[in-house]
Enzyme design. Structure first.
Site, PDB file in Angstrom:
ATOM      1  CB  CYS B 108      31.185  19.349  24.432  1.00 34.97           C
ATOM      2  SG  CYS B 108      32.114  19.432  25.975  1.00 34.97           S
ATOM      3  CB  CYS B 111      36.107  17.840  26.925  1.00 35.72           C
ATOM      4  SG  CYS B 111      34.674  17.867  28.010  1.00 35.72           S
ATOM      5  CB  SER B 112      34.316  15.133  23.305  1.00 35.20           C
ATOM      6  OG  SER B 112      34.955  14.243  24.183  1.00 35.20           O
ATOM      7  CB  CYS B 113      30.122  16.809  27.503  1.00 34.56           C
ATOM      8  SG  CYS B 113      31.299  17.023  28.844  1.00 34.56           S
TER       9      CYS B 113
END
Lengths: 105, 209
Positions: B108, B111-113
């Site tokens: 991702c 972000c940190s999906c």
């Protein structure tokens, strides 16, 4: 020792509470109750399915939060198996409630 | 019993349910059925390792059940729900299948999906800026740093997750697992395999490398 699929995949109403796929314990005693039930089954004190059936039955009674049902299921299974007596548990719980014993967790 | 109110840390009495949990654990310890250290270990193990097991179960099913695999590739959330795994509405799950000549990996960049309903919480490195930027720019190099060296003829597809679409890698079933049960198969599917930075390995053979 590894995660047991039959524990990880309790289904329906008996499904373990999760957040983001991970287990959630809202208080330390919930984690302890979880650990006791899983460990006793791994140590051969009872078959996991016997615990699962009691858990489902406790949840079906309604009212209680998930881990209260869990603890009720564990206690009833241990009483039924003669591992502990009702008297023993209630006396010990009273001692803890009156702060007469050092907590084990 | 002391009622000394000068104590700085006057303990609070446990609730009835808490007292009962304490009672059971202490009695079970006294009876020699378990130790508190064992309980610590099992709780921590389940807290940390249970997330990715959902995805592993999905992968194992896809390996043994062709029609299930087709459904999984066509509609991730529906196929995951078939196995009793809850998947929130409104987020798409796209399962990308590794092939002999195609390797998939997820990232991702924004972000940190992460497909947490099937993989649990993301590892710290997944959220780190270097992974997020470098996996897109130089995936082969990053994969080598994960000890995964791909031959030149294998293409690398990098899937950039978003809040709307999450990806999960369906690894290839390793040779030598013929006749394994679904549970055995799920046991070799790690979180990293489903992110795409590792391949499933048969434990006995993995030591050689």
């Amino acid at each position: 020792m590894s995660v047991d699929n039959s524990v990880a995949h309790l289904e329906g109403e008996a499904a373990l509470p999760r957040k983001n796929g991970e287990l959630v314990f809202s208080a330390p005693w919930e984690g302890r109750a979880f650990g006791l039930a899983v460990l006793l089954s791994e140590n051969g004190a009872y078959a996991w399915n016997d615990f699962r059936e009691r858990l489902v039955a406790e949840i079906a009674k309604g009212d209680d939060a998930y881990y209260e049902s869990w603890l009720d299921a564990l206690q009833s299974l241990l009483l039924a198996g003669g591992v502990v007596t009702a008297d023993e548990v209630s006396r010990r719980a009273d001692e803890y409630a009156r702060l007469e014993r050092d907590p084990v967790f | 019993m002391s009622h000394d109110h000068d104590h700085d840390h006057h303990p609070e009495a446990p609730s009835p349910v808490e007292a009962r949990a304490l009672a059971l654990e202490s009695l079970l310890v006294e009876k020699g059925l378990l130790t508190s250290e064992e309980v610590d270990r099992i709780v921590s193990m389940y807290e940390h390792d249970i997330g990715p097991m959902l995805g592993a179960r999905v992968v194992a099913r896809a390996w043994v059940d062709g029609p299930y695999k087709e459904r999984l590739l066509a509609d991730g959330p529906a196929a995951v729900k078939e196995l009793g795994i809850s998947y929130p509405d409104g987020t798409q799950l796209v399962v990308v299948e590794n092939q002999p000549e195609v390797h998939n990996v997820i990232v991702c960049t924004l972000c940190s999906c992460y497909p947490w309903p099937v993989l649990g919480l993301p590892p710290t490195w997944y959220k780190s800026p270097p992974y997020r930027s470098r996996m897109v720019r130089e995936p082969r190099t990053v994969l080598e740093e994960f000890d995964l060296t791909l031959p030149d003829e294998v293409a690398v597809n990098v899937w950039d997750s978003s809040s709307d679409v999450r990806y999960m890698v369906l690894p290839q079933r390793p040779q030598g697992t013929e006749g394994w049960t679904e549970e055995q198969l799920a046991g070799i599917v790690t979180r990293d395999c489903m992110i795409g930075v590792a391949r499933p390995r048969i434990p006995a053979e993995s030591g050689a490398r």
